[in-house]
Design an enzyme around this catalytic site. Structure first.
Site, PDB file in Angstrom:
ATOM      1  N   LYS A  46       8.840  55.293 -21.847  1.00  0.00           N
ATOM      2  CA  LYS A  46       7.919  56.325 -22.354  1.00  0.00           C
ATOM      3  C   LYS A  46       7.845  56.232 -23.866  1.00  0.00           C
ATOM      4  O   LYS A  46       8.753  55.674 -24.516  1.00  0.00           O
ATOM      5  CB  LYS A  46       8.357  57.732 -21.952  1.00  0.00           C
ATOM      6  CG  LYS A  46       9.736  58.189 -22.435  1.00  0.00           C
ATOM      7  CD  LYS A  46       9.806  58.766 -23.838  1.00  0.00           C
ATOM      8  CE  LYS A  46      11.220  59.155 -24.249  1.00  0.00           C
ATOM      9  NZ  LYS A  46      11.459  59.225 -25.668  1.00  0.00           N
ATOM     10  N   ASP A  76      15.192  63.943 -20.571  1.00  0.00           N
ATOM     11  CA  ASP A  76      13.940  63.213 -20.311  1.00  0.00           C
ATOM     12  C   ASP A  76      13.718  62.906 -18.825  1.00  0.00           C
ATOM     13  O   ASP A  76      12.630  62.498 -18.429  1.00  0.00           O
ATOM     14  CB  ASP A  76      13.940  61.859 -21.043  1.00  0.00           C
ATOM     15  CG  ASP A  76      13.873  62.019 -22.545  1.00  0.00           C
ATOM     16  OD1 ASP A  76      13.531  63.120 -23.013  1.00  0.00           O
ATOM     17  OD2 ASP A  76      14.151  61.027 -23.242  1.00  0.00           O
TER      18      ASP A  76
END
Ligand code: C5P
Length: 296
Positions: free
Chosen positions: A11, A137
């Protein structure tokens, strides 16, 4: 089914605002996550022998309980009392200490694989508890491709896909510990979440990339660039090569540049790579972790 292969994507944080410090030692964030096509391969196989086995190729990552993928399987097994044993094979491509969320993505991939094979999968509330125990996350990777994250970054809401674009990732030869980066923050680096909200609104409205790019922000940019001026240099070089914007992802050390044209992105990455830096061109992905194969 006794084996599942998952693509565990990296990401970037298109926007990362640190809003304040929490009593639990973490920080409240307002962040925009975007999954990208650079990925690790994660294979999870059930086995009769008890315990979790982990084999890693492609990077010098910690084996056993220090690895988030191993911990994901262990926590799942403890909560569900299933499976007796599993072996995990990890092929690493996402660099470590990069702000690309590789370890969290691998952990999300393990949870996804186990849920797929589980005859009585954990319910959503249990999975949320499990993910919170693994890292801030992890929930993003398990749920979305583009999302806004609040709280520790674990309170995520999905957004519309990003418009067509190419993203150059470049990593200087330094790895930054997340904990050390948070310690470098000063009061003046804190903001109130308006950049992330404005970006989320623009993405959901289907705005052009230029408008979205205007809201790119990273709270760590000031302290990291003051300590390592190379970050400013890499951002400038990506802009000179045609990027609409360039910024650090997470707490570093990767810098990303958003490009409209593939040719420009490719050329920029090639030039940086020729100088000995790790660089690549990626595109936005609709999911952080994706099952690619189930084996009977
Ligand atoms: O959640 P995760 O294990 O990825 O976080 C690593 C470290 O980063 C935490 O121990 C904490 O020091 C810092 N952190 C923080 N606030 C967040 C996320 C991470 O202070 N929202």
């Amino acid at each position: 089914m006794n084996a599942v292969r998952v693509k565990a994507c990296a990401k970037i944080n298109l926007c990362l605002e640190v809003v304040g410090r929490r009593p639990d030692g973490y920080h409240d964030l307002a962040t925009i996550f975007q999954a990208v096509s650079l990925h690790d391969d994660v294979e999870v196989k059930l086995r009769d022998e008890r315990g979790i086995r982990l084999d890693v190729e492609g990077a010098d990552v910690p084996p056993g309980r220090d690895n988030l993928a191993w911990r994901a399987a262990q926590v799942y097994r403890q909560m569900r009392k299933w499976p007796a044993g599993a072996s995990i094979r990890l092929i690493k491509r996402i660099p470590l200490g990069a702000g690309l969320g590789g370890g969290s993505s691998d952990a999300a991939a393990v949870v996804l694989a186990l849920r797929e094979m589980d005859p009585a999968p954990l319910d959503v509330a249990q999975v949320e508890r499990l993910m919170a125990a693994l890292g801030s996350d992890v929930p993003f990777f398990l749920t979305h491709g583009t999302a806004i994250g609040y709280g520790r970054g674990d309170d995520v809401a999905g957004l519309t896909d990003l418009p067509y674009c190419w993203i150059v990732l470049v990593k200087p030869q330094l790895s930054i510990s997340t904990v050390a980066a948070y310690r470098m923050l000063k009061r003046r680096d804190l903001t109130d979440g308006t950049h992330a909200q404005a970006m989320a609104e623009a993405i959901d409205r289907g705005a052009e990339l230029d408008e979205i790019a205007q809201h790119v922000h990273n709270a760590f940019a000031r302290p990291l660039t003051e300590r390592w001026p190379l970050f400013g240099e890499l951002k400038r070089r990506l802009m000179d090569a045609g990027a609409l914007t360039a910024e650090i992802t997470g707490s570093g050390s990767v810098v990303f540049g958003l490009f409209r044209a593939h040719e420009e992105a490719k050329r920029a990455a090639e030039v940086l790579e020729a100088e000995g830096l790790w660089a690549c061109v990626v595109e936005p992905m609709p999911a952080g972790a994706e099952i690619v194969e189930c084996v009977e």
